[in-house]
Design a protein around this motif. Sequence first.
Motif, PDB file in Angstrom:
ATOM      1  N   LEU A  93      36.263  26.321 -17.844  1.00  0.00           N
ATOM      2  CA  LEU A  93      36.433  24.936 -17.679  1.00  0.00           C
ATOM      3  C   LEU A  93      36.712  24.551 -19.497  1.00  0.00           C
ATOM      4  CD1 LEU A  93      36.085  21.761 -16.785  1.00  0.00           C
ATOM      5  CD2 LEU A  93      33.634  22.008 -17.465  1.00  0.00           C
ATOM      6  N   ALA A  94      35.812  25.215 -20.029  1.00  0.00           N
ATOM      7  CA  ALA A  94      36.147  24.874 -21.841  1.00  0.00           C
ATOM      8  C   ALA A  94      37.966  25.243 -21.884  1.00  0.00           C
ATOM      9  CB  ALA A  94      35.301  25.571 -22.593  1.00  0.00           C
ATOM     10  N   MET A  95      38.845  25.767 -21.098  1.00  0.00           N
ATOM     11  CA  MET A  95      40.353  26.566 -20.957  1.00  0.00           C
ATOM     12  C   MET A  95      40.448  25.077 -20.651  1.00  0.00           C
ATOM     13  SD  MET A  95      40.093  30.807 -20.742  1.00  0.00           S
ATOM     14  CE  MET A  95      39.035  30.170 -19.661  1.00  0.00           C
ATOM     15  N   GLN A  96      40.165  25.062 -19.682  1.00  0.00           N
ATOM     16  CA  GLN A  96      40.829  23.887 -19.050  1.00  0.00           C
ATOM     17  C   GLN A  96      40.554  22.647 -19.777  1.00  0.00           C
ATOM     18  OE1 GLN A  96      42.036  24.305 -15.892  1.00  0.00           O
ATOM     19  NE2 GLN A  96      40.912  26.528 -16.269  1.00  0.00           N
ATOM     20  N   VAL A  97      39.966  22.211 -20.572  1.00  0.00           N
ATOM     21  CA  VAL A  97      39.899  21.269 -21.350  1.00  0.00           C
ATOM     22  C   VAL A  97      40.877  21.440 -22.745  1.00  0.00           C
ATOM     23  CG1 VAL A  97      38.387  19.873 -22.733  1.00  0.00           C
ATOM     24  CG2 VAL A  97      37.712  20.153 -20.860  1.00  0.00           C
ATOM     25  N   GLU A  98      41.038  22.617 -23.067  1.00  0.00           N
ATOM     26  CA  GLU A  98      42.089  22.932 -24.004  1.00  0.00           C
ATOM     27  C   GLU A  98      43.324  22.648 -23.665  1.00  0.00           C
ATOM     28  OE1 GLU A  98      42.587  26.226 -27.036  1.00  0.00           O
ATOM     29  OE2 GLU A  98      42.232  27.370 -25.037  1.00  0.00           O
ATOM     30  N   SER A  99      43.373  23.128 -22.499  1.00  0.00           N
ATOM     31  CA  SER A  99      44.442  23.248 -22.272  1.00  0.00           C
ATOM     32  C   SER A  99      45.352  21.272 -22.366  1.00  0.00           C
ATOM     33  CB  SER A  99      45.028  23.256 -20.863  1.00  0.00           C
ATOM     34  OG  SER A  99      46.647  23.233 -20.004  1.00  0.00           O
ATOM     35  N   ALA A 100      44.490  20.677 -21.711  1.00  0.00           N
ATOM     36  CA  ALA A 100      44.624  18.899 -21.530  1.00  0.00           C
ATOM     37  C   ALA A 100      44.603  18.505 -22.671  1.00  0.00           C
ATOM     38  CB  ALA A 100      43.565  18.730 -20.502  1.00  0.00           C
ATOM     39  N   LYS A 101      44.150  19.408 -23.525  1.00  0.00           N
ATOM     40  CA  LYS A 101      44.399  18.975 -25.030  1.00  0.00           C
ATOM     41  C   LYS A 101      45.674  19.065 -25.561  1.00  0.00           C
ATOM     42  CE  LYS A 101      43.045  21.540 -28.498  1.00  0.00           C
ATOM     43  NZ  LYS A 101      42.693  22.096 -28.718  1.00  0.00           N
ATOM     44  N   ILE A 102      45.927  20.129 -25.158  1.00  0.00           N
ATOM     45  CA  ILE A 102      46.874  20.554 -26.359  1.00  0.00           C
ATOM     46  C   ILE A 102      48.397  19.841 -24.721  1.00  0.00           C
ATOM     47  CG2 ILE A 102      48.722  21.991 -25.769  1.00  0.00           C
ATOM     48  CD1 ILE A 102      46.987  23.765 -26.070  1.00  0.00           C
ATOM     49  N   ASN A 103      48.319  19.523 -23.828  1.00  0.00           N
ATOM     50  CA  ASN A 103      49.201  18.421 -22.770  1.00  0.00           C
ATOM     51  C   ASN A 103      48.916  16.763 -23.566  1.00  0.00           C
ATOM     52  OD1 ASN A 103      49.859  20.077 -21.291  1.00  0.00           O
ATOM     53  ND2 ASN A 103      48.532  19.970 -19.800  1.00  0.00           N
ATOM     54  N   LEU A 104      48.298  16.291 -23.534  1.00  0.00           N
ATOM     55  CA  LEU A 104      47.972  14.839 -24.313  1.00  0.00           C
ATOM     56  C   LEU A 104      48.011  14.686 -25.953  1.00  0.00           C
ATOM     57  CD1 LEU A 104      44.099  14.768 -22.737  1.00  0.00           C
ATOM     58  CD2 LEU A 104      46.530  13.052 -22.205  1.00  0.00           C
ATOM     59  N   SER A 105      48.941  15.980 -26.701  1.00  0.00           N
ATOM     60  CA  SER A 105      48.831  15.980 -28.130  1.00  0.00           C
ATOM     61  C   SER A 105      50.253  15.186 -27.750  1.00  0.00           C
ATOM     62  CB  SER A 105      48.528  17.283 -28.228  1.00  0.00           C
ATOM     63  OG  SER A 105      47.807  17.532 -28.394  1.00  0.00           O
ATOM     64  N   THR A 106      51.252  15.625 -26.287  1.00  0.00           N
ATOM     65  CA  THR A 106      53.086  15.566 -26.254  1.00  0.00           C
ATOM     66  C   THR A 106      52.771  14.569 -25.255  1.00  0.00           C
ATOM     67  OG1 THR A 106      53.230  17.082 -24.663  1.00  0.00           O
ATOM     68  CG2 THR A 106      53.480  17.338 -27.578  1.00  0.00           C
ATOM     69  N   GLU A 107      52.358  13.970 -24.007  1.00  0.00           N
ATOM     70  CA  GLU A 107      52.179  13.574 -23.015  1.00  0.00           C
ATOM     71  C   GLU A 107      51.170  12.717 -22.479  1.00  0.00           C
ATOM     72  OE1 GLU A 107      54.439  14.096 -20.704  1.00  0.00           O
ATOM     73  OE2 GLU A 107      55.161  15.737 -21.554  1.00  0.00           O
ATOM     74  N   PRO A 108      51.103  11.263 -22.139  1.00  0.00           N
ATOM     75  CA  PRO A 108      50.105  10.184 -21.605  1.00  0.00           C
ATOM     76  C   PRO A 108      49.544  10.355 -20.975  1.00  0.00           C
ATOM     77  CG  PRO A 108      52.502   9.807 -20.897  1.00  0.00           C
ATOM     78  CD  PRO A 108      52.814  10.664 -21.365  1.00  0.00           C
ATOM     79  N   GLU A 109      49.693  12.184 -20.333  1.00  0.00           N
ATOM     80  CA  GLU A 109      48.514  11.802 -19.610  1.00  0.00           C
ATOM     81  C   GLU A 109      48.731  14.038 -18.825  1.00  0.00           C
ATOM     82  OE1 GLU A 109      47.929   9.331 -15.145  1.00  0.00           O
ATOM     83  OE2 GLU A 109      48.895  11.008 -14.695  1.00  0.00           O
ATOM     84  N   ALA A 110      46.985  13.852 -18.399  1.00  0.00           N
ATOM     85  CA  ALA A 110      46.899  15.849 -18.712  1.00  0.00           C
ATOM     86  C   ALA A 110      45.851  15.485 -16.990  1.00  0.00           C
ATOM     87  CB  ALA A 110      46.345  16.290 -19.217  1.00  0.00           C
ATOM     88  N   THR A 111      46.613  16.171 -16.481  1.00  0.00           N
ATOM     89  CA  THR A 111      45.572  16.372 -14.889  1.00  0.00           C
ATOM     90  C   THR A 111      44.999  17.804 -15.250  1.00  0.00           C
ATOM     91  OG1 THR A 111      47.565  15.688 -13.962  1.00  0.00           O
ATOM     92  CG2 THR A 111      45.919  17.231 -12.557  1.00  0.00           C
ATOM     93  N   MET A 112      43.620  17.761 -14.242  1.00  0.00           N
ATOM     94  CA  MET A 112      42.761  19.096 -14.059  1.00  0.00           C
ATOM     95  C   MET A 112      42.414  19.306 -13.102  1.00  0.00           C
ATOM     96  SD  MET A 112      40.612  18.421 -17.604  1.00  0.00           S
ATOM     97  CE  MET A 112      39.539  19.920 -17.301  1.00  0.00           C
ATOM     98  N   ASP A 113      42.180  20.224 -12.264  1.00  0.00           N
ATOM     99  CA  ASP A 113      41.758  20.703 -11.145  1.00  0.00           C
ATOM    100  C   ASP A 113      40.537  21.231 -10.927  1.00  0.00           C
ATOM    101  OD1 ASP A 113      40.784  21.524  -8.171  1.00  0.00           O
ATOM    102  OD2 ASP A 113      43.051  22.607  -7.963  1.00  0.00           O
ATOM    103  N   LEU A 114      39.223  20.159 -10.635  1.00  0.00           N
ATOM    104  CA  LEU A 114      38.291  21.115 -11.104  1.00  0.00           C
ATOM    105  C   LEU A 114      37.455  21.318 -10.039  1.00  0.00           C
ATOM    106  CD1 LEU A 114      36.728  17.976 -13.541  1.00  0.00           C
ATOM    107  CD2 LEU A 114      37.658  20.744 -14.077  1.00  0.00           C
ATOM    108  N   SER A 115      38.490  21.094  -8.687  1.00  0.00           N
ATOM    109  CA  SER A 115      37.594  21.502  -7.575  1.00  0.00           C
ATOM    110  C   SER A 115      37.690  22.710  -7.291  1.00  0.00           C
ATOM    111  CB  SER A 115      39.082  21.559  -6.286  1.00  0.00           C
ATOM    112  OG  SER A 115      39.551  22.675  -6.402  1.00  0.00           O
ATOM    113  N   ARG A 116      37.429  23.844  -8.483  1.00  0.00           N
ATOM    114  CA  ARG A 116      36.878  25.117  -8.486  1.00  0.00           C
ATOM    115  C   ARG A 116      35.105  24.877  -8.306  1.00  0.00           C
ATOM    116  NH1 ARG A 116      38.341  29.627 -12.560  1.00  0.00           N
ATOM    117  NH2 ARG A 116      36.755  31.506 -12.888  1.00  0.00           N
ATOM    118  N   ILE A 117      34.811  23.350  -8.854  1.00  0.00           N
ATOM    119  CA  ILE A 117      33.210  23.818  -8.895  1.00  0.00           C
ATOM    120  C   ILE A 117      32.584  22.295  -8.160  1.00  0.00           C
ATOM    121  CG2 ILE A 117      33.128  24.356 -11.560  1.00  0.00           C
ATOM    122  CD1 ILE A 117      33.323  21.072 -12.272  1.00  0.00           C
ATOM    123  N   GLY A 118      33.579  22.016  -7.082  1.00  0.00           N
ATOM    124  CA  GLY A 118      33.563  21.452  -6.845  1.00  0.00           C
ATOM    125  C   GLY A 118      32.982  19.913  -6.985  1.00  0.00           C
TER     126      GLY A 118
END
Length: 172
Positions: A93-118
């Motif tokens: 999950l921390a890696m998913q958040v880090e990836s979202a942070k990186i995306n949000l540094s250049t984009e207006p929105e980031a998508t995360m798929d959390l279905s792995r944890i329900g």
Amino acid sequence: ILASGGVHIGGADFDKQLSLAGVMPLLGLGSQLKSGLQVPSSPYFNLSTWHTINQAYTRKAWSQIVEVTREGSEPDKLQALQNLVQQKDGHWLAMQVESAKINLSTEPEATMDLSRIGASNEVFLQRAIFDQAIAGLVGRIGETVNKMLRDAGVAADQVDTVFFTGGSSGVP
């Protein structure tokens, strides 16, 4: 050298704030127990901080999460928290958040798929949430820069060059 200073703020600090503001509420942070009390925040803080993620996997923490899931007023969210801890997916999950942070540094929105944890299949994090989450950290950086300018007796418009270092320098 006219002045020096610094703050101990890095990418993991931005990740933590984004996680607490944008992801952990989807897992029950800020929700209530049936008794009206708020769900304890310690598991969420542990899971949002790289070096304390493993503390969420202790027997004591697990017992608390099971109890909270049973007594919570938002069982779906708390079940996702329980799944995350049971699967020991905190670092994932921390890696998913880090990836979202990186995306949000250049984009207006980031998508995360959390279905792995329900949790919700797709989570959309807006840049505004990120900006709000890190505002305190950015403010501390600004205060430090202003103090160094004062200490140096230099106005901001007199500075010719600024060097940014580290991954967090990509955060606007």
